[in-house]
Design a protein around this motif. Structure first.
Motif, PDB file in Angstrom:
ATOM      1  N   VAL A  16      -1.651  14.803  40.661  1.00  0.00           N
ATOM      2  CA  VAL A  16      -2.678  14.084  39.909  1.00  0.00           C
ATOM      3  C   VAL A  16      -2.046  12.863  39.248  1.00  0.00           C
ATOM      4  N   ALA A  17      -2.885  11.935  38.819  1.00  0.00           N
ATOM      5  CA  ALA A  17      -2.410  10.772  38.059  1.00  0.00           C
ATOM      6  C   ALA A  17      -3.104  10.791  36.709  1.00  0.00           C
ATOM      7  N   TYR A  18      -2.381  11.156  35.672  1.00  0.00           N
ATOM      8  CA  TYR A  18      -2.932  11.197  34.324  1.00  0.00           C
ATOM      9  C   TYR A  18      -2.883   9.818  33.696  1.00  0.00           C
ATOM     10  N   TYR A  19      -3.645   9.647  32.634  1.00  0.00           N
ATOM     11  CA  TYR A  19      -3.556   8.452  31.807  1.00  0.00           C
ATOM     12  C   TYR A  19      -3.516   8.896  30.351  1.00  0.00           C
ATOM     13  N   ASN A  20      -2.945   8.077  29.502  1.00  0.00           N
ATOM     14  CA  ASN A  20      -2.794   8.426  28.088  1.00  0.00           C
ATOM     15  C   ASN A  20      -3.955   7.953  27.230  1.00  0.00           C
ATOM     16  N   ASP A  21      -4.512   6.784  27.560  1.00  0.00           N
ATOM     17  CA  ASP A  21      -5.627   6.247  26.783  1.00  0.00           C
ATOM     18  C   ASP A  21      -6.467   5.350  27.678  1.00  0.00           C
ATOM     19  N   VAL A  22      -7.607   4.958  27.179  1.00  0.00           N
ATOM     20  CA  VAL A  22      -8.546   4.160  27.971  1.00  0.00           C
ATOM     21  C   VAL A  22      -7.891   2.869  28.464  1.00  0.00           C
ATOM     22  N   GLY A  23      -7.050   2.286  27.650  1.00  0.00           N
ATOM     23  CA  GLY A  23      -6.394   1.046  28.041  1.00  0.00           C
ATOM     24  C   GLY A  23      -5.494   1.183  29.258  1.00  0.00           C
ATOM     25  N   GLU A  24      -5.017   2.365  29.511  1.00  0.00           N
ATOM     26  CA  GLU A  24      -4.111   2.592  30.633  1.00  0.00           C
ATOM     27  C   GLU A  24      -4.841   2.828  31.953  1.00  0.00           C
ATOM     28  N   ILE A  25      -6.135   3.122  31.894  1.00  0.00           N
ATOM     29  CA  ILE A  25      -6.876   3.450  33.119  1.00  0.00           C
ATOM     30  C   ILE A  25      -6.827   2.314  34.133  1.00  0.00           C
ATOM     31  N   ALA A  26      -7.143   1.107  33.715  1.00  0.00           N
ATOM     32  CA  ALA A  26      -7.157  -0.037  34.640  1.00  0.00           C
ATOM     33  C   ALA A  26      -5.777  -0.273  35.232  1.00  0.00           C
ATOM     34  N   GLU A  27      -4.750  -0.161  34.408  1.00  0.00           N
ATOM     35  CA  GLU A  27      -3.373  -0.346  34.879  1.00  0.00           C
ATOM     36  C   GLU A  27      -3.021   0.680  35.960  1.00  0.00           C
ATOM     37  N   ARG A  28      -3.345   1.940  35.701  1.00  0.00           N
ATOM     38  CA  ARG A  28      -3.056   2.994  36.677  1.00  0.00           C
ATOM     39  C   ARG A  28      -3.876   2.795  37.950  1.00  0.00           C
ATOM     40  N   ALA A  29      -5.137   2.422  37.793  1.00  0.00           N
ATOM     41  CA  ALA A  29      -5.997   2.188  38.953  1.00  0.00           C
ATOM     42  C   ALA A  29      -5.432   1.063  39.823  1.00  0.00           C
ATOM     43  N   GLN A  30      -5.031  -0.035  39.211  1.00  0.00           N
ATOM     44  CA  GLN A  30      -4.448  -1.144  39.961  1.00  0.00           C
ATOM     45  C   GLN A  30      -3.172  -0.722  40.678  1.00  0.00           C
ATOM     46  N   PHE A  31      -2.343   0.045  40.005  1.00  0.00           N
ATOM     47  CA  PHE A  31      -1.105   0.538  40.604  1.00  0.00           C
ATOM     48  C   PHE A  31      -1.404   1.305  41.896  1.00  0.00           C
ATOM     49  N   PHE A  32      -2.344   2.235  41.825  1.00  0.00           N
ATOM     50  CA  PHE A  32      -2.637   3.070  42.992  1.00  0.00           C
ATOM     51  C   PHE A  32      -3.451   2.341  44.052  1.00  0.00           C
TER      52      PHE A  32
END
Length: 75
Positions: A16-32
């Motif tokens: 899975v790919a977790y995120y720590n806060d709402v601000g990190e969601i876009a960053e993680r999405a772009q990464f993947f």
């Protein structure tokens, strides 16, 4: 979002790919989105982990085991 209960079962970056806060969601999405190989590998591992432990048969077995324990205690 990271939850200790989930992290004890599903490993970040493996199942899975977790995120720590709402601000990190876009960053993680772009990464993947830029790394389809990694994304697909994690998705496949997560799917296999869940399917190996959480099917209807697994749930029925847990329920029947619990019922057997209760019936055994009543006998």
């Amino acid at each position: 979002r990271r939850k200790p209960e989930a992290e004890a079962l599903l490993k970040d970056g493996v199942h899975v790919a977790y995120y720590n806060d709402v601000g990190e969601i876009a960053e993680r999405a772009q990464f993947f989105l830029r790394r389809s190989g990694i994304r697909e590998k994690i998705a496949r591992a997560g799917r296999e982990w869940v399917r190996s432990r959480h099917t209807f048969d697994h749930r029925a077995r847990v329920l029947l085991d619990a019922m057997g324990s209760v019936i055994g205690e009543l006998a």
